[in-house]
Design a protein around this motif. Sequence first.
Motif, PDB file in Angstrom:
ATOM      1  N   LYS A 240      -3.115   7.521  -5.097  1.00  0.00           N
ATOM      2  CA  LYS A 240      -2.425   6.236  -5.146  1.00  0.00           C
ATOM      3  C   LYS A 240      -2.721   5.545  -6.467  1.00  0.00           C
ATOM      4  N   ILE A 241      -1.797   4.703  -6.872  1.00  0.00           N
ATOM      5  CA  ILE A 241      -1.985   3.864  -8.052  1.00  0.00           C
ATOM      6  C   ILE A 241      -2.106   2.435  -7.546  1.00  0.00           C
ATOM      7  N   PRO A 242      -3.316   1.880  -7.487  1.00  0.00           N
ATOM      8  CA  PRO A 242      -3.504   0.558  -6.882  1.00  0.00           C
ATOM      9  C   PRO A 242      -2.937  -0.562  -7.743  1.00  0.00           C
TER      10      PRO A 242
ATOM     11  N   ASN B  40       0.820  -1.201   0.000  1.00  0.00           N
ATOM     12  CA  ASN B  40       0.000   0.000   0.000  1.00  0.00           C
ATOM     13  C   ASN B  40       0.860   1.259   0.000  1.00  0.00           C
ATOM     14  N   ASN B  41       1.965   1.238   0.745  1.00  0.00           N
ATOM     15  CA  ASN B  41       2.873   2.389   0.740  1.00  0.00           C
ATOM     16  C   ASN B  41       3.427   2.646  -0.655  1.00  0.00           C
ATOM     17  N   SER B  42       3.715   1.570  -1.388  1.00  0.00           N
ATOM     18  CA  SER B  42       4.182   1.743  -2.770  1.00  0.00           C
ATOM     19  C   SER B  42       3.079   2.331  -3.642  1.00  0.00           C
TER      20      SER B  42
ATOM     21  N   ILE C 100      13.224   0.932  -3.946  1.00  0.00           N
ATOM     22  CA  ILE C 100      13.096  -0.405  -3.361  1.00  0.00           C
ATOM     23  C   ILE C 100      12.397  -0.254  -2.023  1.00  0.00           C
ATOM     24  N   ASN C 101      11.184  -0.769  -1.930  1.00  0.00           N
ATOM     25  CA  ASN C 101      10.428  -0.705  -0.678  1.00  0.00           C
ATOM     26  C   ASN C 101      10.760  -1.966   0.115  1.00  0.00           C
TER      27      ASN C 101
END
Length: 439
Positions: free
Chosen positions: A138-140, A18-20, A46-47
């Motif tokens: 956000k982009i889901p 979700n953070n990404s 890089i998450n």
Amino acid sequence: MDKLFVHFITHGCTANHNNSEIMKGLLSSSGMEVTNNPELADIFVINSCVVKGKVEKKIRKEIVEFSKSGKPVIVAGCMPNVRKKFFEDYHGSKVFPLGTRDTKSIVSLITDILNNSVNNNDFLTPNNKVEVKLNTPKIPNNKLVGITQILEGCTGHCSFCATKYAKGNVKSYPLEDVINNVRNDLRNGCKEIWLTSQDNGAYGIDLYNKHMLPELLSMITALPGNFRVRIGMMNPDHVLAMLPELLDAYDNPKVFKFLHLPIQSGSDKVLGDMMRNYSVDEFFLIIDSFKLRFPEIFFSTDLIVAYPTESEEDFLKSLSAVKRLSPQVLNPSKYWPMKPAPASKLPLLPSDISRARAVKISELHLGIAHDYYHSLVGKRLSVLIDNKRKKLGVSGFLGRCDNYSLIVIPNADKKLLGKFVNVRIVGAKEHYAYGEVVE
């Protein structure tokens, strides 16, 4: 200036994904382009995750490989807060940390990178601060699934866990913000709402001085529309504190009959060594209560194998617990020391013992999952088709029935994506069943 292309690699939990989504949305809103092609990227993000040693090792390798390109590499997620020395060693290079409380600062960090004016400390906010990751662009990953984080951190001090050092103590997000985030996702066409955090069961205890998850669920399910809610991982000690109220909240047909409750060990002695705040009997009190109320409940659990103080007798108790629970999903982890967690100082069990125990647990669960999904053959289920097939060896779509079991519908009409359909189960594998749409 030409448009800037950013490539993401995401590891770890649903909250990380979700953070990404949020970072991608913020970058897109600022005029940058998110690309799935690393060859086109001007910047890499890089998450990261520090739950398992194998994953962290992979992330370190990715950092090294991407940094060879000479292009900036941003490392977000838990690693920057826990592995500060690692980033100090990269001082002066093009590797930049973005802390767990700085997700929404991604645009500012990239701007500073482009202006050669980065101060890493500006993007490593202490974990006692709050960053509400809600109601942002956000982009889901999946337009039918809306992920809502409800808190950051946890109340535990588990001896094996390094994530605590990144996430800190529990910081619940305001109820109104959570509801608005869910409402926005539903307006945007989501059919599944996933509530996520390090421990959903702890929601509200800091902000409202009580366990608020049942009330939150009641407010979400009262929203208009035909959708489903998946509740992510909850630790047993918090579930025990609100068990009657939580069972009532689960009774709503909009709530998936899915329970992710980590056991970690079937031995009370090992649970004590791990500094887990419950006993095996208390864990099964929760399980039995859910089974009694919802016979079709789908269980997911986590188990650590070969913890440094685990004896053969302790391991046999874990085997027995898995047999009794019969979880449809088991996430087994062969213990690996994760500094600076206290258990990282303990001597490891011999590798042949830990390997043998991991194999036994995995083989046991494979049989449990096989038997469960084959028990669905011949049944007629209501299924929400929520995704296209991914790596399951058959064409078609994926769906979830009322208890979140994974159902594959080969050759389904793409118009059914996002719809509730009746499906007759005609076959099964170890980790999913497959069926055909019926009238």
